[in-house]
Design a protein around this motif. Structure first.
Motif, PDB file in Angstrom:
ATOM      1  N   ASP A  26       0.786  -1.227   0.000  1.00 42.02           N
ATOM      2  CA  ASP A  26       0.000   0.000   0.000  1.00 42.02           C
ATOM      3  C   ASP A  26       0.818   1.277   0.000  1.00 42.02           C
ATOM      4  O   ASP A  26       0.297   2.326  -0.342  1.00 42.02           O
ATOM      5  CB  ASP A  26      -0.947   0.006   1.205  1.00 42.02           C
ATOM      6  N   SER A  27       2.086   1.211   0.387  1.00 43.93           N
ATOM      7  CA  SER A  27       2.811   2.464   0.546  1.00 43.93           C
ATOM      8  C   SER A  27       3.857   2.746  -0.530  1.00 43.93           C
ATOM      9  O   SER A  27       4.253   3.881  -0.706  1.00 43.93           O
ATOM     10  CB  SER A  27       3.474   2.507   1.923  1.00 43.93           C
ATOM     11  N   TRP A  28       4.321   1.756  -1.259  1.00 46.64           N
ATOM     12  CA  TRP A  28       5.391   1.969  -2.222  1.00 46.64           C
ATOM     13  C   TRP A  28       4.846   2.438  -3.567  1.00 46.64           C
ATOM     14  O   TRP A  28       3.700   2.169  -3.910  1.00 46.64           O
ATOM     15  CB  TRP A  28       6.187   0.689  -2.413  1.00 46.64           C
ATOM     16  N   GLU A  29       5.715   3.139  -4.323  1.00 45.42           N
ATOM     17  CA  GLU A  29       5.382   3.624  -5.661  1.00 45.42           C
ATOM     18  C   GLU A  29       6.380   3.055  -6.672  1.00 45.42           C
ATOM     19  O   GLU A  29       7.491   2.685  -6.322  1.00 45.42           O
ATOM     20  CB  GLU A  29       5.470   5.159  -5.715  1.00 45.42           C
ATOM     21  N   GLU A  71       9.968   4.500  -1.926  1.00 46.83           N
ATOM     22  CA  GLU A  71       9.551   4.719  -0.542  1.00 46.83           C
ATOM     23  C   GLU A  71      10.617   5.593   0.104  1.00 46.83           C
ATOM     24  O   GLU A  71      11.744   5.652  -0.379  1.00 46.83           O
ATOM     25  CB  GLU A  71       9.409   3.372   0.178  1.00 46.83           C
ATOM     26  N   LYS A 114       9.603   9.465  -0.460  1.00 50.57           N
ATOM     27  CA  LYS A 114       8.938   8.646  -1.473  1.00 50.57           C
ATOM     28  C   LYS A 114       8.603   9.536  -2.665  1.00 50.57           C
ATOM     29  O   LYS A 114       8.079  10.632  -2.502  1.00 50.57           O
ATOM     30  CB  LYS A 114       7.671   8.020  -0.903  1.00 50.57           C
TER      31      LYS A 114
END
Length: 165
Positions: A26-29, A71, A114
């Motif tokens: 859910d948090s990484w791009e 991140e 991030k």
């Protein structure tokens, strides 16, 4: 692959694979924009000295594009490994991302957010196609970088119930 490159890769990214499903999706791009195609998938070797692919190769629109941190973290390494510029970001919790061939003006110890540019893609990793090699490890174990940006769980089809016609 040159033997010296395999050795350098083994030194930077140990060859054990971590269990699937351990990535914080859910948090990484993605480190490239727009969302890149995967040119070569994650295929870790069974043993550290064996051949394999310790990350993924992502297609870029062209050489020179910015590569961004997937991140937040701290730059832990910037330099040349064998003949390619590499940057590594320590994301905490034992997670580290490495990118090559990426030229970076940053230095070890630099904090990155991030989505912040960490360098520019250089030519050469995928021949005539512009691409970045992205490796991720948790401690000494490789993890599939795609688990951080996509849901790799298999789809499950459920039977239609009597009321769903």
């Amino acid at each position: 692959m040159k033997a010296s490159l395999v050795l350098a890769a083994a030194l930077l990214l140990p060859a054990t694979a971590a269990p699937a499903g351990t990535a914080p999706r859910d948090s990484w791009e993605w480190p490239l924009s727009p969302r890149p195609a995967v040119l070569r998938a994650f295929d870790p070797p069974d043993k550290p000295w064996m051949s394999g692919h310790r990350g993924v190769d992502l297609e870029a629109t062209h050489d020179g594009v910015p590569v961004t941190s997937p991140e937040s973290g701290t730059v832990s390494f910037v330099g040349v490994v064998v003949d390619r510029p590499v940057i590594t970001i320590d994301h905490g919790g034992g997670l580290r991302s490495s990118f090559e061939p990426v030229h970076s003006p940053l230095t070890a110890g630099t904090l990155v957010a991030k989505g912040e540019p960490i360098g520019t893609l250089q030519p050469g990793h995928c021949g005539a196609i512009a691409c970045v090699h992205w490796g991720v490890r948790r401690g000494d174990a490789y993890v599939n970088p795609l688990e951080f940006v996509t849901d790799l769980r298999p789809s499950i089809l459920l039977p239609l119930g009597p009321d769903t016609g």
